[in-house]
Scaffold this motif. Sequence first.
Motif, PDB file in Angstrom:
ATOM      1  N   ARG A 106      -8.293   3.579  -8.491  1.00 42.84           N
ATOM      2  CA  ARG A 106      -7.437   4.521  -7.777  1.00 42.84           C
ATOM      3  C   ARG A 106      -6.432   5.131  -8.757  1.00 42.84           C
ATOM      4  NH1 ARG A 106     -10.729   4.781  -4.853  1.00 42.84           N
ATOM      5  NH2 ARG A 106     -10.990   3.995  -2.738  1.00 42.84           N
ATOM      6  N   PHE A 155      -7.187  -2.205   4.483  1.00 42.56           N
ATOM      7  CA  PHE A 155      -6.511  -2.461   3.205  1.00 42.56           C
ATOM      8  C   PHE A 155      -5.634  -3.703   3.303  1.00 42.56           C
ATOM      9  CE2 PHE A 155      -2.911  -2.352   0.411  1.00 42.56           C
ATOM     10  CZ  PHE A 155      -3.402  -1.902  -0.796  1.00 42.56           C
ATOM     11  N   HIS A 215      -8.406   2.640   7.876  1.00 43.17           N
ATOM     12  CA  HIS A 215      -8.270   2.263   6.471  1.00 43.17           C
ATOM     13  C   HIS A 215      -7.006   1.461   6.174  1.00 43.17           C
ATOM     14  CE1 HIS A 215      -5.050   4.856   4.728  1.00 43.17           C
ATOM     15  NE2 HIS A 215      -5.268   5.578   5.795  1.00 43.17           N
ATOM     16  N   LEU A 261      -0.965   4.567  -2.128  1.00 49.58           N
ATOM     17  CA  LEU A 261      -2.408   4.596  -1.883  1.00 49.58           C
ATOM     18  C   LEU A 261      -2.780   5.064  -0.488  1.00 49.58           C
ATOM     19  CD1 LEU A 261      -3.404   1.183  -3.532  1.00 49.58           C
ATOM     20  CD2 LEU A 261      -3.474   3.465  -4.539  1.00 49.58           C
ATOM     21  N   GLU A 311     -15.142   0.266  -1.559  1.00 50.29           N
ATOM     22  CA  GLU A 311     -14.319   1.457  -1.805  1.00 50.29           C
ATOM     23  C   GLU A 311     -12.838   1.114  -1.824  1.00 50.29           C
ATOM     24  OE1 GLU A 311     -13.747   4.898  -3.172  1.00 50.29           O
ATOM     25  OE2 GLU A 311     -15.798   4.460  -2.542  1.00 50.29           O
ATOM     26  N   ILE A 312     -12.387   0.286  -0.904  1.00 53.05           N
ATOM     27  CA  ILE A 312     -10.961  -0.005  -0.803  1.00 53.05           C
ATOM     28  C   ILE A 312     -10.497  -1.028  -1.846  1.00 53.05           C
ATOM     29  CG2 ILE A 312      -9.198  -1.063   0.683  1.00 53.05           C
ATOM     30  CD1 ILE A 312     -10.457   0.301   3.049  1.00 53.05           C
ATOM     31  N   GLU A 317      -4.820   8.453  -0.539  1.00 56.07           N
ATOM     32  CA  GLU A 317      -5.943   8.341  -1.468  1.00 56.07           C
ATOM     33  C   GLU A 317      -7.040   7.443  -0.901  1.00 56.07           C
ATOM     34  OE1 GLU A 317      -6.749   7.429  -6.230  1.00 56.07           O
ATOM     35  OE2 GLU A 317      -4.788   7.025  -5.348  1.00 56.07           O
ATOM     36  N   ASN A 318      -6.656   6.336  -0.287  1.00 53.35           N
ATOM     37  CA  ASN A 318      -7.648   5.444   0.306  1.00 53.35           C
ATOM     38  C   ASN A 318      -8.352   6.095   1.487  1.00 53.35           C
ATOM     39  OD1 ASN A 318      -7.763   3.188  -1.281  1.00 53.35           O
ATOM     40  ND2 ASN A 318      -6.173   2.082  -0.196  1.00 53.35           N
ATOM     41  N   GLN A 332       0.819  -1.202   0.000  1.00 54.21           N
ATOM     42  CA  GLN A 332       0.000   0.000   0.000  1.00 54.21           C
ATOM     43  C   GLN A 332       0.856   1.257   0.000  1.00 54.21           C
ATOM     44  OE1 GLN A 332      -2.533   0.610   3.426  1.00 54.21           O
ATOM     45  NE2 GLN A 332      -3.801   2.097   2.377  1.00 54.21           N
ATOM     46  N   VAL A 364     -12.414   6.600   1.549  1.00 57.54           N
ATOM     47  CA  VAL A 364     -13.284   5.971   2.547  1.00 57.54           C
ATOM     48  C   VAL A 364     -14.096   7.030   3.288  1.00 57.54           C
ATOM     49  CG1 VAL A 364     -13.285   4.718   4.740  1.00 57.54           C
ATOM     50  CG2 VAL A 364     -11.881   3.909   2.840  1.00 57.54           C
TER      51      VAL A 364
END
Length: 430
Positions: free
Chosen positions: A343, A240, A236, A207, A337-338, A210-211, A202, A215
């Motif tokens: 992305r 992830f 998050h 990410l 979403e994740i 961004e994640n 990750q 979220v």
Amino acid sequence: MRADSSTSRFLDTKLRALQARAVRLHRLTPRMIGLRPEDLPYAPSRSHFHAANKRLARLGERITRDIATIRRNWPAATPERALSQMAMLDHQVDRVRRTFGLFFEVLSQRGSSFAPALAAHDIIAADCYAIVRATLPEVFGGPLIKPLTYMEHGYSPATQRRGVALSRLLGDSNPFPLIRIPWDRDNPWQSVFLHEVAHNLQADMGLWQENATAVGNRLAMMRFDPLVVTVFRRWHKEIFADLAALLLGGTASAWGMMEFLSHPGARSMTYRPGGAHPTGWIRVLMLTEMMRRMGFFEQADRAEKVWRRLYNPARGHRMPPVLLAAVPRAIPAVIDEIAYQPRRGLGQHALADAIPFHRADEASIRRGGIAIAAGRMPTDLPPRFLVSASRFALEANADPDRISALVIGHLAGLYRTHQTQRIPATSIAA
């Protein structure tokens, strides 16, 4: 220096002693850390040694400049000024000592009986990166030094990501990912190891922020209570890593994480304010939802049935009521979403695109588990799948020591054979 001769001599001796300490810790070689020729097949790569030595050299160059500055100012310095300058220099020496010590401890373990297990876990981590690079070649943007595993005390595996400032190094950043394996968790069926590798994926895929933003925005648009939005946004990173572990290893990753998370209800049903890890009860429900999204409905239902038999909020819990009430709607949204939304960091692909996992992969892993339980090595399975196959073999009542010896031996052999940057034997005397 403006001081009497005895004081000047004393301070000059202190400075020379400090300088002598600084130059002792400037380079690490296989021979220095105690690796013998027979240890070299499990040695860290040249890139790892180069990165460690580059960091030590940078710190050493600063110390050299600081000493030169002190020497230039020495004639005009007062004793108090000289002590202040040397105190700052001593701080830099401490930074070198800590950096040298960290790398020495990690690298020298490849000369111990744990070396094959560490090499095996290195090859698993490298394979996790390889599948992303094979699927989306542009994601990492160039070569990366692979994660390096080491043994340490602690209840669970943990990771120190690339570029993260470490308090142990007085704020210096980590030049390559380090994944800690507790001394008793060096067996190949530890699904939580895939979780730790996923943390590094990750970070290296860019990410992180961004994640978190995605979220938070998703739940806010669904008009969840601000507390719920804040909590899932804070969770998050761990969510992830859990979801990526399932994509890396299939349904066995969920069962392995359940084993890791199955504590007495007083812990699994308690919300920790400000904590980065989801409450255990909620966390497993996210794993079962991910299995459903991956198409493994029967496994998801069986896992959730087990989990709800073990834990029932009606019997008591310590979770905010608003968070508990949000679970049925929030979990599917967060999973989507994740794991399933595009992305920018993935070139407008989703995590499930970057780490594809299909029913055929699950079937291969299960066949591999049967083979391992029977004492046969499924050489067609990629290293990351062997984590899950080992767990299925364990579930089939195969002997744990036989599983470990078979799988670790195979993976360590892959490391010996395919490690393209292995330290050459000639460097043992370098």
